[in-house]
Write a protein that holds these residues in place. Structure first.
Motif, PDB file in Angstrom:
ATOM      1  N   ILE A 239      73.127 -74.142  53.292  1.00  0.00           N
ATOM      2  CA  ILE A 239      74.049 -73.354  53.912  1.00  0.00           C
ATOM      3  C   ILE A 239      74.062 -72.068  52.796  1.00  0.00           C
ATOM      4  O   ILE A 239      74.253 -72.272  51.613  1.00  0.00           O
ATOM      5  N   ASP A 240      73.945 -70.861  53.337  1.00  0.00           N
ATOM      6  CA  ASP A 240      74.062 -69.699  52.408  1.00  0.00           C
ATOM      7  C   ASP A 240      75.679 -69.204  52.727  1.00  0.00           C
ATOM      8  O   ASP A 240      75.706 -68.468  53.748  1.00  0.00           O
ATOM      9  N   PHE A 241      76.317 -69.579  51.567  1.00  0.00           N
ATOM     10  CA  PHE A 241      77.923 -69.174  51.845  1.00  0.00           C
ATOM     11  C   PHE A 241      78.125 -67.545  51.773  1.00  0.00           C
ATOM     12  O   PHE A 241      79.115 -67.154  52.244  1.00  0.00           O
ATOM     13  N   ASP A 242      77.054 -67.072  51.021  1.00  0.00           N
ATOM     14  CA  ASP A 242      77.241 -65.388  50.686  1.00  0.00           C
ATOM     15  C   ASP A 242      76.791 -64.787  51.875  1.00  0.00           C
ATOM     16  O   ASP A 242      77.022 -63.607  51.926  1.00  0.00           O
ATOM     17  N   ASN A 243      75.823 -65.325  52.459  1.00  0.00           N
ATOM     18  CA  ASN A 243      75.105 -64.627  53.587  1.00  0.00           C
ATOM     19  C   ASN A 243      74.504 -63.567  53.461  1.00  0.00           C
ATOM     20  O   ASN A 243      74.385 -62.497  54.002  1.00  0.00           O
TER      21      ASN A 243
ATOM     22  N   HIS B 234      79.224 -66.463  59.394  1.00  0.00           N
ATOM     23  CA  HIS B 234      79.226 -64.973  59.475  1.00  0.00           C
ATOM     24  C   HIS B 234      80.045 -64.560  58.705  1.00  0.00           C
ATOM     25  O   HIS B 234      81.471 -65.039  58.611  1.00  0.00           O
ATOM     26  N   ARG B 235      79.868 -63.449  57.856  1.00  0.00           N
ATOM     27  CA  ARG B 235      80.687 -62.812  56.958  1.00  0.00           C
ATOM     28  C   ARG B 235      81.972 -62.089  57.699  1.00  0.00           C
ATOM     29  O   ARG B 235      81.765 -61.343  58.671  1.00  0.00           O
ATOM     30  N   GLU B 236      83.070 -62.516  57.281  1.00  0.00           N
ATOM     31  CA  GLU B 236      84.394 -61.986  57.915  1.00  0.00           C
ATOM     32  C   GLU B 236      85.169 -61.012  56.953  1.00  0.00           C
ATOM     33  O   GLU B 236      85.613 -60.041  57.323  1.00  0.00           O
ATOM     34  N   VAL B 237      84.483 -60.690  55.626  1.00  0.00           N
ATOM     35  CA  VAL B 237      84.704 -59.835  54.692  1.00  0.00           C
ATOM     36  C   VAL B 237      83.764 -59.156  53.921  1.00  0.00           C
ATOM     37  O   VAL B 237      82.437 -59.902  53.781  1.00  0.00           O
ATOM     38  N   ALA B 238      83.464 -57.883  54.040  1.00  0.00           N
ATOM     39  CA  ALA B 238      82.134 -57.196  53.297  1.00  0.00           C
ATOM     40  C   ALA B 238      82.030 -57.702  51.768  1.00  0.00           C
ATOM     41  O   ALA B 238      83.127 -57.795  51.214  1.00  0.00           O
ATOM     42  N   GLY B 239      80.943 -57.928  51.239  1.00  0.00           N
ATOM     43  CA  GLY B 239      80.736 -58.166  50.000  1.00  0.00           C
ATOM     44  C   GLY B 239      80.641 -56.767  49.206  1.00  0.00           C
ATOM     45  O   GLY B 239      80.732 -55.744  49.810  1.00  0.00           O
ATOM     46  N   ALA B 240      80.283 -56.923  47.965  1.00  0.00           N
ATOM     47  CA  ALA B 240      80.131 -55.870  46.980  1.00  0.00           C
ATOM     48  C   ALA B 240      78.957 -55.252  47.167  1.00  0.00           C
ATOM     49  O   ALA B 240      78.764 -53.926  46.693  1.00  0.00           O
TER      50      ALA B 240
ATOM     51  N   ALA C 112      84.469 -62.082  42.840  1.00  0.00           N
ATOM     52  CA  ALA C 112      83.402 -61.175  42.478  1.00  0.00           C
ATOM     53  C   ALA C 112      82.408 -62.340  42.263  1.00  0.00           C
ATOM     54  O   ALA C 112      81.320 -61.955  42.546  1.00  0.00           O
ATOM     55  N   LEU C 113      82.560 -63.425  41.447  1.00  0.00           N
ATOM     56  CA  LEU C 113      81.440 -64.266  41.337  1.00  0.00           C
ATOM     57  C   LEU C 113      80.753 -64.940  42.473  1.00  0.00           C
ATOM     58  O   LEU C 113      79.580 -65.324  42.558  1.00  0.00           O
ATOM     59  N   PHE C 114      81.519 -64.867  43.776  1.00  0.00           N
ATOM     60  CA  PHE C 114      81.175 -65.385  45.079  1.00  0.00           C
ATOM     61  C   PHE C 114      80.856 -64.465  45.700  1.00  0.00           C
ATOM     62  O   PHE C 114      80.522 -64.438  46.767  1.00  0.00           O
ATOM     63  N   ASN C 115      80.944 -62.819  45.299  1.00  0.00           N
ATOM     64  CA  ASN C 115      80.490 -61.772  46.196  1.00  0.00           C
ATOM     65  C   ASN C 115      81.595 -61.923  47.433  1.00  0.00           C
ATOM     66  O   ASN C 115      81.216 -61.734  48.469  1.00  0.00           O
ATOM     67  N   ASN C 116      82.641 -62.621  47.167  1.00  0.00           N
ATOM     68  CA  ASN C 116      83.591 -62.395  48.216  1.00  0.00           C
ATOM     69  C   ASN C 116      83.276 -63.408  49.552  1.00  0.00           C
ATOM     70  O   ASN C 116      83.290 -62.670  50.787  1.00  0.00           O
TER      71      ASN C 116
END
Length: 732
Positions: A325-329, A262-268, A708-712
């Motif tokens: 595993i989808d790390f960027d979700n 689950h994303r704990e921080v929003a991406g770009a 940025a490369l990993f979309n946070n």
């Protein structure tokens, strides 16, 4: 010196308080109504009363596991002090274990656990498929502290022993079904059949199905679901009065969907938003996952006479894992990791046990031949390429060991243990960049030459270690024993299967073994209505292996370093108090304090190692853990009703050595309630189990790839929410 003083104070306080009660109690004979029965364990590879074993051991029998509704061995975390036993990040059946702050959370092939897992004395080397569901089990033992002399390498933190039920002399059949929250459907059948007076066959098969706690918003698939089929068959034969042979085979197939976190921080991007439910994901890599683990064993025991017993344990195991595993979700391939693992092992152990008046023990030889391999892609859509990684590690391990106990006087006992281990490991690592954000040729992608080879080597290293143990115990009374002990454990060195020779050229040399020296004072036994075990320990952790992956320019850098040393001390107190004839309380309290004295980290920019010990902490090491459960047993509707409310506590802890306020878990408590009714004939059993009744949200793992490369990509993994399950069991 301050740490030693604190340890001594803890030891003195615990020992003096309890021993004073013991000496006073010794003058009052116990009656049959109040005496606490001895619990028999095999912590020292031979049957002994728990109170006589100078080791910190928690033993949970079949009845206790049933009363608390334990579904798999992760339930040990709640009832065992200073223990972390949970599902790994991204998987449904891969085990992560820490005891007293020592363990290993990286399940990649080539890395070895710090807590050994044994099924009927057979070592399970890999963590995949090791989240054992609890069925057909006699008891589970948790051995805390280094077990280097009897159990060898990779028990530097301790060991978990899963002891299965033996076959009955009479025909038996047990059927069990359960239905619960999230459409949980569990089905179990177990039984045995005697084919002759000295020959029996039996087995068990279990199916565990459950919808997901959440959903993959992108694909509609279940997320955090369960789809497991497990089975075990065995045969027991006594061709002579002094000879027994046991053959066993087990298999587990886990087709649960991958857990993307689950994303704990929003991406770009909007697709990288934080979803309301911690069990939901927006992953795009896919929802196919498969873990298979199976093995066979043959145990032969020959009782030469009343003094000598010979035992041979031959075992083979094999596992295969295909995972994602989808790390960027997000639906985009910003940071996607498809992977496969495969492993096999052959082990042989010979034991010679002896038992004379006042003198007993075991000597033995052990051999392991293991192979582990795998490959994974790091798909970096933002950079337009993929990093492909593949490799293998072959291990041959030889060991000779002995553990001997002698009565110096009627009440004073000495125990000595020693093990010599030699490991030979050959590691092969290949890591390269490939153009295009799709699978590399290593995982079946379009054949193409790498644009940059980052690592390509084969190396062989030998590791030899002598691990001693010494314990002195004294019977304060017939029912209570105190002991002091020293033990050492070590975890073998190896090679970093992710190692990047461009970022860290030294990775081709591998990493060295780590060791733990443990000093312990304990007191255990029974006092009237109380059975208990108390211990105080002090550990010195040397050449500690730490695995981390950190963002780097155009990629991810992996480190497996012998970072230095740490010291930690703590105390544990657990047991059972019978408050009334039909009401008892089970409790466990653990305290752990740790400090890094040296932590060397490679500075990518400067190309040197730096001591950053003031910036790090021991991972998965909460300062306080606790458990309290009450069991009331009464006659209801002609049968026996057992009601067990309980609460477990786990203090603040860090997911990694580097504290991260986004991922680290604050203290939390879990409240459970179990109600079990058994009819007078013990044929029918009805159960109702409520877990996490306050619906606590708590993280059990995470990944940290900001930038940025990993979309946070900072993601967390969570323990189960509130669930309620009803079960029916019938014995024939």
């Amino acid at each position: 010196m301050n740490r030693y003083v604190k340890t001594a104070l803890l030891a003195g306080a615990a020992w003096s308080a309890l021993s004073t009660v013991v000496l006073a109690q010794d003058a009052v004979p116990q009656t049959e109504d109040t005496a606490v029965e001895d619990v028999i364990v095999t912590a020292r590879r031979r049957n002994e009363a728990l109170k006589d074993v100078p080791i910190s051991v928690s033993a949970l029998g079949e009845e206790r596991l049933e009363q608390t509704g334990a579904s798999d061995i992760t339930a040990l975390q709640q009832q065992t002090p200073n223990a972390t036993v949970q599902v790994a990040r991204g998987s449904n059946s891969t085990l992560i274990s820490f005891i007293r702050g020592v363990g290993q959370q990286d399940p990649l092939w080539g890395f070895e656990p710090g807590v050994g897992l044994y099924v009927d004395d057979v070592y399970v080397a890999r963590p995949q498929g090791a989240v054992l569901d609890i069925y057909d089990v006699q008891r589970i033992e948790v051995l805390r502290g280094p077990q280097g002399s009897l159990y060898g390498r990779n028990t530097v933190g301790g060991a978990i022993k899963y002891v299965t039920s033996r076959l009955s002399q009479d025909p038996e059949l047990t059927l069990r079904g359960a239905y619960g929250s999230y459409n949980q459907i569990d089905l179990l059948a177990s039984g045995s059949m005697p084919l002759a007076d000295n020959f029996r066959v039996g087995g068990a098969i279990a199916s565990y199905q459950r919808d997901g706690y959440g959903t993959n918003i992108n694909t509609g698939a279940e997320h955090y679901n369960k789809d497991v089929l497990a089975g075990r068959v065995s045969a027991e034969w006594e061709p002579a009065d002094n000879l027994s042979i046991r053959l066993a085979y087990d298999r587990v197939q886990d087709d649960s969907n991958p857990r993307h976190g689950h994303r704990e921080v929003a991406g770009a991007t909007p697709a990288g938003a934080i979803l309301p439910s911690v069990y939901d994901t927006n992953a795009g890599i896919g929802d196919e996952n498969s873990v298979m683990n199976h093995g066979a064993s043959a145990t032969i025991q020959f009782d030469a006479n009343e003094h000598w017993t010979f035992k041979s344990i031959t075992a083979w195991r094999e596992g295969d894992t295909d995972t994602l595993i989808d790390f960027d979700n997000t639906p985009s391939p910003t940071l996607d990791i498809p992977a496969y693992y495969a492993d096999d092992q052959l082990t042989q152990e010979f034991q010679l046990l002896f038992d004379f008046d006042g003198f007993d023990g075991i000597v033995g030889l052990y051999y392991l031949d293991g192979h582990a391999e795998g490959a994974f892609d790091t798909i970096l859509g933002g950079a337009g390429f993929v990093i492909g990684t593949a490799g293998s590690v072959d291990t041959e391990s030889w060991a000779a060991f002995a553990d001997v106990s002698a009565d110096l006087t009627e009440r004073l006992h000495l125990s000595l243990g020693l093990r010599l281990t030699r490991d030979e490991k050959t590691g092969t690592v290949f890591r390269a960049n490939y153009a295009g954000a799709v699978n590399s040729p290593l995982l079946g992608g379009t054949p193409r030459a790498p644009t940059l080879v980052r690592t390509n080597y084969t190396n062989t290293e030998d590791f030899t270690q002598l691990t001693p143990r010494i314990a002195l115990s004294y019977d304060l009374s017939d029912d209570v024993t105190t002991y002091v002990s020293f033990s050492q454990g070590f975890k073998s060195g190896g090679f970093d299967m992710r190692g990047d020779a461009i970022f860290t050229p030294g990775t081709v040399n591998g990493y060295d073994p780590e060791t733990v020296d443990s000093y312990e004072i304990g007191l255990k036994g029974a006092l009237d209505r109380l059975s208990f075990a108390a211990s105080v320990f002090y550990n010195e952790y040397q050449d500690q292996q730490v695995t981390t992956q950190v963002p780097a320019v155009a990629g991810i850098a992996s480190f497996v370093d012998n970072v230095g040393s740490s010291t930690f001390y703590g105390a544990e107190f657990e047991g059972q108090l019978r408050l009334l004839d039909n009401l008892s309380a089970n409790f466990a309290v653990g305290y752990l304090h740790s400090d890094f004295e040296e932590f060397l980290r490679y500075n990518l920019a400067l190309g040197v190692y730096e001591d950053i010990s003031d910036l790090v902490v021991l991972q998965n090491a909460p300062e306080w853990t606790g458990y309290l459960g009450f069991t009331w047993i009464g006659d209801v509707a002609g049968g026996e009703l057992a009601v067990t409310p309980s609460i477990s506590y786990r203090g603040d802890y860090s997911q990694f050595e580097f504290p991260n306020p986004i991922l680290d878990q604050e203290a939390y408590s879990l409240v459970d309630l179990s109600i079990v009714w058994t009819d007078p004939s013990d044929r029918y059993t009805l159960g109702l189990y409520g877990k996490n009744l306050t619906d606590e949200e708590y993280r059990v793992g995470g990944y940290n790839f900001p930038g940025a490369l990993f979309n946070n990509s900072i993601i967390g993994y969570y323990g189960p929410p509130q669930t309620v399950t009803a079960s029916v069991q019938i014995k024939f």
